[in-house]
Scaffold this active site. Structure first.
Site, PDB file in Angstrom:
ATOM      1  N   VAL A  37       0.845  -1.188   0.000  1.00 21.82           N
ATOM      2  CA  VAL A  37       0.000   0.000   0.000  1.00 21.82           C
ATOM      3  C   VAL A  37       0.881   1.240   0.000  1.00 21.82           C
ATOM      4  O   VAL A  37       1.863   1.309   0.749  1.00 21.82           O
ATOM      5  CB  VAL A  37      -0.898   0.017   1.262  1.00 21.82           C
ATOM      6  N   CYS A  38       0.520   2.212  -0.824  1.00 26.38           N
ATOM      7  CA  CYS A  38       1.195   3.511  -0.812  1.00 26.38           C
ATOM      8  C   CYS A  38       0.106   4.586  -0.741  1.00 26.38           C
ATOM      9  O   CYS A  38      -0.989   4.326  -0.270  1.00 26.38           O
ATOM     10  CB  CYS A  38       2.097   3.677  -2.028  1.00 26.38           C
ATOM     11  N   TYR A  39       0.397   5.786  -1.187  1.00 26.65           N
ATOM     12  CA  TYR A  39      -0.591   6.866  -1.145  1.00 26.65           C
ATOM     13  C   TYR A  39      -1.729   6.654  -2.138  1.00 26.65           C
ATOM     14  O   TYR A  39      -2.896   6.684  -1.779  1.00 26.65           O
ATOM     15  CB  TYR A  39       0.075   8.220  -1.446  1.00 26.65           C
ATOM     16  N   GLY A  41      -1.427   4.234  -5.033  1.00 29.07           N
ATOM     17  CA  GLY A  41      -1.318   3.015  -5.817  1.00 29.07           C
ATOM     18  C   GLY A  41      -0.285   3.057  -6.920  1.00 29.07           C
ATOM     19  O   GLY A  41      -0.257   2.165  -7.771  1.00 29.07           O
ATOM     20  N   TYR A  89      -3.768   3.920  -0.115  1.00 26.99           N
ATOM     21  CA  TYR A  89      -4.495   4.211   1.122  1.00 26.99           C
ATOM     22  C   TYR A  89      -5.598   5.234   0.875  1.00 26.99           C
ATOM     23  O   TYR A  89      -6.627   5.198   1.544  1.00 26.99           O
ATOM     24  CB  TYR A  89      -3.550   4.710   2.228  1.00 26.99           C
TER      25      TYR A  89
END
Length: 102
Positions: free
Chosen positions: A65-67, A69, A94
């Site tokens: 998971v990042c900010y 995708g 996220y």
């Protein structure tokens, strides 16, 4: 063939309901992670990456998971290259998870 699979928020919810044996890593900065993250996720940083790889179960599904995708795709590829078999990048990151009010 892609080194990882794309995963929607709804697919992650389904995976979580079917198994508690998921590994979720959040590659955002510590402040963002502390402000909100997926329950059960681990904040993966350059500082704890080697330890995580050494301790993790390479056979369990791994969700990155990042900010939004985007960065998670590169991280997912890297983790696949390190030996993780079943790697996913959360589409929308996220932000998508938060917008779904989870």
């Amino acid at each position: 063939m892609s080194a990882f699979q794309h995963l929607s928020v709804n697919q992650l919810i389904q995976m979580q309901s079917e198994s508690d044996e998921l590994q979720i890593v959040d590659i955002r900065d510590a402040a963002s992670y502390e402000a909100g993250h997926i329950l059960g996720s681990v904040n993966l940083t350059n500082e704890n990456l080697a330890r995580f790889i050494g301790d993790a179960d390479m056979d369990l599904p791994l969700i990155v998971v990042c900010y939004h995708g985007i960065s998670s795709q590169s991280a997912a590829t890297y983790l696949n290259e390190q030996g993780f078999d079943d790697v996913f990048s959360l589409d929308g990151g996220y932000s998508a998870w938060h917008q779904a009010n989870l």
